[in-house]
Design an enzyme around this catalytic site. Structure first.
Site, PDB file in Angstrom:
ATOM      1  CE  LYS A  37      -6.918  -4.655   7.117  1.00  9.61           C
ATOM      2  NZ  LYS A  37      -7.378  -4.930   5.707  1.00  9.61           N
ATOM      3  CG  ASP A  65      -9.353  -8.286   6.557  1.00  3.22           C
ATOM      4  OD1 ASP A  65      -8.572  -7.408   6.909  1.00  3.22           O
ATOM      5  OD2 ASP A  65     -10.202  -7.965   5.905  1.00  3.22           O
ATOM      6  CB  VAL A  95      -0.931   0.094   1.137  1.00  2.00           C
ATOM      7  CG1 VAL A  95      -1.840   1.150   1.309  1.00  2.00           C
ATOM      8  CG2 VAL A  95      -1.871  -1.129   1.303  1.00  2.00           C
ATOM      9  N   GLY A 119      -1.196  -8.888  -3.936  1.00  7.72           N
ATOM     10  CA  GLY A 119      -0.987  -7.849  -2.807  1.00  7.72           C
ATOM     11  C   GLY A 119      -2.435  -7.673  -2.029  1.00  7.72           C
ATOM     12  N   GLY A 125      -5.962  -3.965  -2.847  1.00 12.71           N
ATOM     13  CA  GLY A 125      -4.980  -3.784  -3.780  1.00 12.71           C
ATOM     14  C   GLY A 125      -4.237  -2.579  -3.586  1.00 12.71           C
ATOM     15  N   GLY A 132     -11.084  -1.043   1.510  1.00  8.22           N
ATOM     16  CA  GLY A 132      -9.882  -0.612   0.629  1.00  8.22           C
ATOM     17  C   GLY A 132     -10.321   0.780  -0.069  1.00  8.22           C
ATOM     18  CE  LYS A 173     -11.236  -5.069   5.454  1.00  8.46           C
ATOM     19  NZ  LYS A 173     -10.885  -5.941   4.440  1.00  8.46           N
TER      20      LYS A 173
END
Ligand code: NAP
Ligand code: HSE
Length: 428
Positions: free
Chosen positions: A106, A202, A13, A188, A303, A135, A206
């Protein structure tokens, strides 16, 4: 003069930020009312520094975070290392040193966000993290700003790019689980520990953050039931298709009469539901509210460039507020007392896949068991599983999580039946 930035980490990132500053420099400078300059970049060690320099990155790479934290010229610290530690310590120190902070982490925000947000407030500093959820989709600012007049009643979301990408490749293109995961990592999308992606962890992080922005309530990570894609079998996928559904990993946050509930689980979505056509790395957040009604926010959930775009937007927002002398407003101002929903109030339709002896009377046994818990069937399908076993699939009418717990216990206790899987089904 320019606004100086310290980057912590230079992975997928972070290394996307220079692209935006170069390719969109003029617009960014006009929006920020100042030039933005990456003054220092923290990397792990000298070998990494040499590798990046050899690859043509002309930044001032440092290996000691204090080189950034004690640099009075650096006003904004951007944490893009991931995981809890040392990110938590570095962000705390950055705030204590009077620096504004941007993060996409996160894991950290869902588990320790409260204290970091309180520290930022106490110091009058900005702490923004738009990229932490979905994202490239600007969902947090949309909930905090554009939906401020509306009352959100439910948020459903495809919130993990990696697992959605993997499911799409496995179901639509016949890839193996391992090949799909390897490609998500190569592109990625995946976390450094991809267990978080495939086990729903994950997406649960969120969901915690969405509960704060959508409902003003802080549900703890431990209070978010989560299940990942690894439990979905090819048989489940085939039955879903036969019955007119698509299976996706869905986060579901809603407010009932008794309070809020949040969970992440593989979910049967009717084929015509807008979330059912969210494929590959795309994410979507489907919001039900009393004003707008239904709205959906769609875009790449992971991404380099999409995520770096959200991170850079946070940086620009802080820079603009610095220029305007208005910095320090909390990212999310919506806060209410947190009340958790009673399990008896959280209702859904459910899918059950059960193996039974392939003999007469088995469907009747199941009907009696479900009936004893006041659960009624919406659809029933029986298939041959083996020479002497049948596979019975049941889609129920709406039932509560209390009923789910009872029927699951009862089914698990029956010696000649096996409860293979239970998933939520989105229905009326
Ligand atoms: P990444 O590619 O693994 O990059 C993180 C970088 O930070 C790595 O180069 C890592 O080095 C480095 N690092 C770790 N600890 C460090 C330390 N103590 N000092 C200096 N460098 C350190 O991860 P990413 O995909 O860019 O993700 C960064 C953050 O953004 C995470 O919080 C992630 O959850 C979040 N995010 C990612 C995406 C995405 O699509 N990738 C989307 C939304 C949010 P090593 O590799 O040597 O450990
Ligand atoms: N690993 C995460 C995903 C990155 O695949 O969705 C974006 O948060």
């Amino acid at each position: 003069m320019s606004i100086k930035i310290g980057l912590l980490g230079f992975g997928t990132v972070a290394s996307g930020i220079p692209f935006l500053l170069q390719e969109n420099g003029q617009k960014i400078e006009e929006a920020a009312k100042d030039k933005l300059e990456i003054a220092k970049v923290l990397v792990k060690d000298d070998a990494e520094k040499e590798r990046l320099v050899a690859a043509g990155h002309a930044y001032n790479f440092v290996t000691d975070v204090d080189a950034i934290l004690s640099d009075d010229d650096i006003q904004i610290v951007v944490e893009l290392m991931g995981r809890i530690e040392p990110a938590k310590t570095f962000i705390t120190k950055a705030l204590e040193a009077g620096k504004h902070v941007v993060s996409a982490n996160k894991d950290l925000i869902a588990t320790h966000g409260k204290e970091l947000i309180a520290l930022a407030q106490e110091k009058g500093l900005a702490f923004y993290y738009e990229a932490a959820v979905a994202g490239g989709i600007p969902i947090l600012r949309t909930l905090a700003n554009s939906l401020t007049s509306d009352k959100v009643t439910r948020i459903l979301g495809v919130l993990n790019g990696t697992s959605n990408f993997m499911m799409t490749k496995m179901v639509d293109e016949g890839w193996t689980y391992d090949a799909a995961l390897a490609e998500a990592q190569r592109l990625g999308y995946a976390e450094s520990d991809p267990t978080n992606d495939v086990e729903g962890i994950d997406a649960a992080y969120k969901a915690v953050i969405l509960s704060q922005f959508g409902f003003g309530m802080t549900i703890d990570f431990e209070q978010v039931d989560h299940q990942g894609i690894s439990t979905i079998t090819p048989d489940d996928v085939a039955v879903a298709q036969e019955l007119g559904y698509v299976i996706k990993l869905v986060g579901d946050i809603r407010e009932t009469a008794t309070g809020i509930s949040a969970e992440v689980s593989p979910t049967f979505l009717p084929k015509d539901h807008p979330l059912a056509s969210v494929n590959d790395v795309m994410n979507a957040v489907f919001v039900e509210s009393i004003g707008i009604g239904e709205s959906m926010y769609y875009g790449p959930g992971a991404g380099q460039k999409p995520t770096a775009t959200s991170v850079t937007a946070d940086i620009v927002r802080i820079a603009r507020r610095l220029s305007d002398n208005t910095v320090g407003k909390p990212f999310n101002e919506f806060s209410r007392e947190t009340r958790l929903a009673d399990a008896s109030d959280v209702k859904s339709h459910y899918y059950f896949a059960i193996t039974t002896p392939d003999e007469k009377g088995q469907l009747l046994r199941l009907a009696e068991l479900f009936n004893a818990e006041d659960i009624s069937f919406e659809q029933v399908l029986q298939q041959k599983a083996s020479d002497n076993q049948a596979r019975v699939v049941i889609i129920t009418h709406s039932m509560s999580k209390t009923q789910l717990a009872h029927i699951t216990d009862k089914l698990s206790a029956i010696s000649d039946m096996t409860l293979l899987n239970t998933f939520k089904v989105l229905g009326e």
